[in-house]
Design a protein around this motif. Sequence first.
Motif, PDB file in Angstrom:
ATOM      1  N   TRP A 181       1.272  -4.599  -3.342  1.00 50.52           N
ATOM      2  CA  TRP A 181       2.252  -4.464  -2.263  1.00 50.52           C
ATOM      3  C   TRP A 181       3.210  -5.664  -2.359  1.00 50.52           C
ATOM      4  O   TRP A 181       3.419  -6.410  -1.414  1.00 50.52           O
ATOM      5  N   GLU A 189       3.094  -8.101   0.904  1.00 52.47           N
ATOM      6  CA  GLU A 189       2.667  -7.514   2.173  1.00 52.47           C
ATOM      7  C   GLU A 189       1.140  -7.437   2.180  1.00 52.47           C
ATOM      8  O   GLU A 189       0.533  -6.930   1.233  1.00 52.47           O
ATOM      9  N   VAL A 231       4.658  -0.382  -1.422  1.00 53.31           N
ATOM     10  CA  VAL A 231       4.905   1.001  -0.971  1.00 53.31           C
ATOM     11  C   VAL A 231       6.078   1.065   0.001  1.00 53.31           C
ATOM     12  O   VAL A 231       6.744   2.094   0.100  1.00 53.31           O
ATOM     13  N   ASN A 232       6.295  -0.008   0.743  1.00 51.58           N
ATOM     14  CA  ASN A 232       7.527  -0.114   1.532  1.00 51.58           C
ATOM     15  C   ASN A 232       8.577  -0.589   0.531  1.00 51.58           C
ATOM     16  O   ASN A 232       8.791  -1.778   0.340  1.00 51.58           O
ATOM     17  N   GLU A 313       5.799   5.200   8.975  1.00 52.03           N
ATOM     18  CA  GLU A 313       6.172   3.858   9.456  1.00 52.03           C
ATOM     19  C   GLU A 313       7.623   3.531   9.129  1.00 52.03           C
ATOM     20  O   GLU A 313       7.944   2.452   8.629  1.00 52.03           O
ATOM     21  N   ARG A 346       1.693   9.541  -1.103  1.00 45.84           N
ATOM     22  CA  ARG A 346       0.696   9.069  -0.136  1.00 45.84           C
ATOM     23  C   ARG A 346       0.569   9.981   1.079  1.00 45.84           C
ATOM     24  O   ARG A 346       1.563  10.510   1.587  1.00 45.84           O
ATOM     25  N   PHE A 348      -0.696   8.771   3.854  1.00 46.57           N
ATOM     26  CA  PHE A 348      -0.772   7.877   5.011  1.00 46.57           C
ATOM     27  C   PHE A 348       0.486   8.084   5.856  1.00 46.57           C
ATOM     28  O   PHE A 348       1.474   7.392   5.714  1.00 46.57           O
ATOM     29  N   LYS A 382      -5.931   7.474   1.965  1.00 50.05           N
ATOM     30  CA  LYS A 382      -6.730   6.284   2.289  1.00 50.05           C
ATOM     31  C   LYS A 382      -8.167   6.700   2.568  1.00 50.05           C
ATOM     32  O   LYS A 382      -8.423   7.835   2.972  1.00 50.05           O
ATOM     33  N   ASP A 387      -6.740   3.414   9.250  1.00 49.26           N
ATOM     34  CA  ASP A 387      -6.065   2.429   8.406  1.00 49.26           C
ATOM     35  C   ASP A 387      -6.995   1.320   7.938  1.00 49.26           C
ATOM     36  O   ASP A 387      -6.959   0.233   8.493  1.00 49.26           O
ATOM     37  N   PHE A 388      -7.753   1.538   6.899  1.00 57.05           N
ATOM     38  CA  PHE A 388      -8.494   0.450   6.249  1.00 57.05           C
ATOM     39  C   PHE A 388      -9.311  -0.408   7.214  1.00 57.05           C
ATOM     40  O   PHE A 388      -9.358  -1.640   7.085  1.00 57.05           O
ATOM     41  N   GLU A 409      -7.460   5.972  -2.026  1.00 61.36           N
ATOM     42  CA  GLU A 409      -6.796   4.669  -1.896  1.00 61.36           C
ATOM     43  C   GLU A 409      -7.704   3.740  -1.099  1.00 61.36           C
ATOM     44  O   GLU A 409      -7.931   3.937   0.090  1.00 61.36           O
ATOM     45  N   GLU A 415      -6.994  -6.926   4.674  1.00 63.27           N
ATOM     46  CA  GLU A 415      -6.084  -6.952   5.820  1.00 63.27           C
ATOM     47  C   GLU A 415      -6.835  -6.986   7.146  1.00 63.27           C
ATOM     48  O   GLU A 415      -6.477  -7.733   8.043  1.00 63.27           O
ATOM     49  N   TYR A 416      -7.829  -6.143   7.263  1.00 65.58           N
ATOM     50  CA  TYR A 416      -8.568  -6.027   8.528  1.00 65.58           C
ATOM     51  C   TYR A 416      -9.977  -6.607   8.425  1.00 65.58           C
ATOM     52  O   TYR A 416     -10.809  -6.348   9.279  1.00 65.58           O
ATOM     53  N   HIS A 550      -2.892  -8.835  12.371  1.00 66.24           N
ATOM     54  CA  HIS A 550      -4.229  -8.269  12.172  1.00 66.24           C
ATOM     55  C   HIS A 550      -5.312  -9.304  11.880  1.00 66.24           C
ATOM     56  O   HIS A 550      -6.380  -8.960  11.398  1.00 66.24           O
TER      57      HIS A 550
HETATM   58  C1  BDP Z   1      -1.030  -0.776   6.887  1.00 67.79           C
HETATM   59  C2  BDP Z   1      -0.349  -2.102   6.737  1.00 67.79           C
HETATM   60  C3  BDP Z   1       1.105  -1.997   6.385  1.00 67.79           C
HETATM   61  C4  BDP Z   1       1.266  -1.033   5.219  1.00 67.79           C
HETATM   62  C5  BDP Z   1       0.666   0.304   5.572  1.00 67.79           C
HETATM   63  C6  BDP Z   1       0.676   1.301   4.428  1.00 67.79           C
HETATM   64  O1  BDP Z   1      -0.497  -2.799   7.954  1.00 67.79           O
HETATM   65  O2  BDP Z   1       1.562  -3.283   6.083  1.00 67.79           O
HETATM   66  O3  BDP Z   1       2.601  -0.876   4.889  1.00 67.79           O
HETATM   67  O4  BDP Z   1      -0.677   0.133   5.914  1.00 67.79           O
HETATM   68  O5  BDP Z   1      -0.399   1.507   3.863  1.00 67.79           O
HETATM   69  O6  BDP Z   1      -2.392  -1.024   6.691  1.00 67.79           O
HETATM   70  O7  BDP Z   1       1.690   1.880   4.115  1.00 67.79           O
END
Ligand code: BDP
Length: 722
Positions: A181, A189, A231-232, A313, A346, A348, A382, A387-388, A409, A415-416, A550
């Motif tokens: 990322w 990220e 991914v962003n 998002e 994806r 997600f 995912k 979310d993870f 994925e 992250e968490y 987070h």
């Molecule tokens: C979340 C993250 C974010 C990611 C998003 C993703 O907080 O930063 O861009 O997933 O997977 O877990 O697209």
Amino acid sequence: MIGKKSIYSLLLLFVFLSTQTTAWAEDGYRLWQRYDLLQDKGTLKQYRQALGEVVVQGSSPTLTVVKEELQMALGGLLGQPVQVTDQARKKDVLVAGTPATSPLIKSLGLDEQLKSVGKEGFLLVSRKSGGKRYTAIAANSEVGVLYGTFHLLRMLQTKQDISQLQVSNSPKIQHRILNHWDNLDRTVERGYAGFSLWDWHKLPEYIDQRYLDYARANASIGINGTVLTNVNANSLVLTPEYLVKVKALADAFRPYGIKVYLTARFSSPIEIGKLKTADPLNDEVKAWWQKKVNEIYTYIPDFGGFLVKANSEGQPGPQNYKRTHADGANMLADALAPKGGIVMWRAFVYDNNVPEDRAKQAYTEFKPLDGTFRSNVMVQVKNGAIDFQPREPFHPLFGAMPKTPLMMEFQITQEYLGQGTNLAYLAPMFKETLAGDTYANGKGSSVAKVIDGSLHNYSQTGIAGVSNIGTDRNWTSHPFGQANWYAFGRLAWDHALSSEDIADEWIKMTFSHDPTFVSKVKQMMMGSREAVVNYMTPLGLHHIMGWNHHYGPGPWIKDKPRADWTSVYYHRATEKGIGFDRTKTGSNALAQYAPQVQAQWENPATCPEEFLLWFHHLPWDYKTKSGRELWNELCYRYSGGVDSVRAMQKTWNGLQGQVDQERFKQVQMLLSMQEKDAKLWRDACLLYFQTFSKRPIPQELEKPANTLDYYMSLDPKFVPGI
Ligand code: BDP
């Protein structure tokens, strides 16, 4: 003239400097590829004899890597110089190659056996022939030889018997990919290990040694693809200015069997193509992408393809033009197909304009599209539907899309799960998801079988891990973060390996062979993820982390731009009880699972306790399996999490002297941060939830050190990774 005194000081300085050098050398850079002299006379004798001469016939960039790796590794592990030649002269010979490039391998008659290992697999066999004893690394392709080489080296590093080799090994999953990322400005990220490895400014001229060491490490665990960008996505990476840089990386990675992929921003035709639209059904848009793809292949003839985050998002996507995800994915897939590229699209996705439980949205959008994607599209899902989180039930899409290859994925970056500072060995978490039974074709339809294609006969298979590596000297910030990178690769290759065995290998290669050390560290690792679950989100709680960054607790988070970005949305605590009702009486997300799964999870009595509050809203006096009421059980779990961290600290402190001082200290300091974090989580969450439960924390448990107001006032600044 130098006086006695100054000679003495010089000597002291020398002693000081030499101890410093040893300490600096143990900075974790070498990962699990340390290749230090094996400290075991018997094993050394066996290896020195069997591997006395190394024969690699033929030449190519990959075979050069094989030669160099063998030379470096055997030289270090066996403590003797290694000659790599193209003729067997001695009686005992290590030979590596394919029947096509090595007459010696051809002469060993392995063709039949080789048929069963496919393109990337390999054989390791002991063979007697023409009065000689061979240890052979044989494969159908050069990259297979490279994987076999690393497998043999792992056997040596973990001191296994190699006298009667009969190993036949091939990957269970085809695309084994790291997702970085990484942004073009080198921030990462959700990255907690420094900046991005990709030094775009100095590319393409400057090829950092790190790129090659990165490729070596990945090849050693079988990773064969890397998505370089976030991914962003930023469409700039698709411009010629950046494509020459991407090409330089692709060239560096190619000998190691690693393909390069990019994230494709869906609105690129507008942003860098000057078109008015990015509508996937528009002819100009299609032509633009076709031209762009053709251009990319002029730089990188084996370019892997695109990873796309669309309509999620705030990212642009086909739905901006009232088209479906399949319309978007297929348009890109058509452009890539003639060149053999793939699209990883994806799943997600969630939308705050849809008042549906966020856990349901991916399934709602994607399930109806099953069977409508081109054959070179894979949908990347995912592990869980939110979310993870430290623990999630497996994603309901697994098993629900028999006509669309689904990729897994996982998130390797924590992250968490305490980010760069908490020790959480993730193999048990990955394994738990892979073992989940979807019941798609009756009992035994595990998520692993969905992913490896055996359940639905997928034409392609894939698994992705969101990387945890960066420019930190030891790559992953926490020395134990390396184990998660390692475990991801090992499981991507063979999901049947056990978490214990992977930890065992990793500890021996990274730290020490001492049996007590190995067993104690393994024990720490094996319990570490559960510890995190307990002090953060026990009993199925989820997404109650601090706002945006987070890191740390934030169960009180509310009133944000969207409900599903708040904690109160997920825990739903009231004076009556706590938990998200996802059964028929609630959001009915449970209906997205197979009837057999529903039957088990819809009843709190049969729902696994680790998912209790994920699926049920229960009263504070609900009786849990321990016999304790829910509130008390919650207190016990949170406290148990803190106790587990303290137990890890005790174990680690007892290992001083058995590991170099530098890494010993790093882990010691990080564990003490983790203990502080765990207490913070326990105290903040219990005090907050107590405002609803109105019950005391059981007498025998440690009490919070501060008030709820204090915890709520904490506002960590500049947490990395955002
Ligand atoms: C979340 C993250 C974010 C990611 C998003 C993703 O907080 O930063 O861009 O997933 O997977 O877990 O697209």
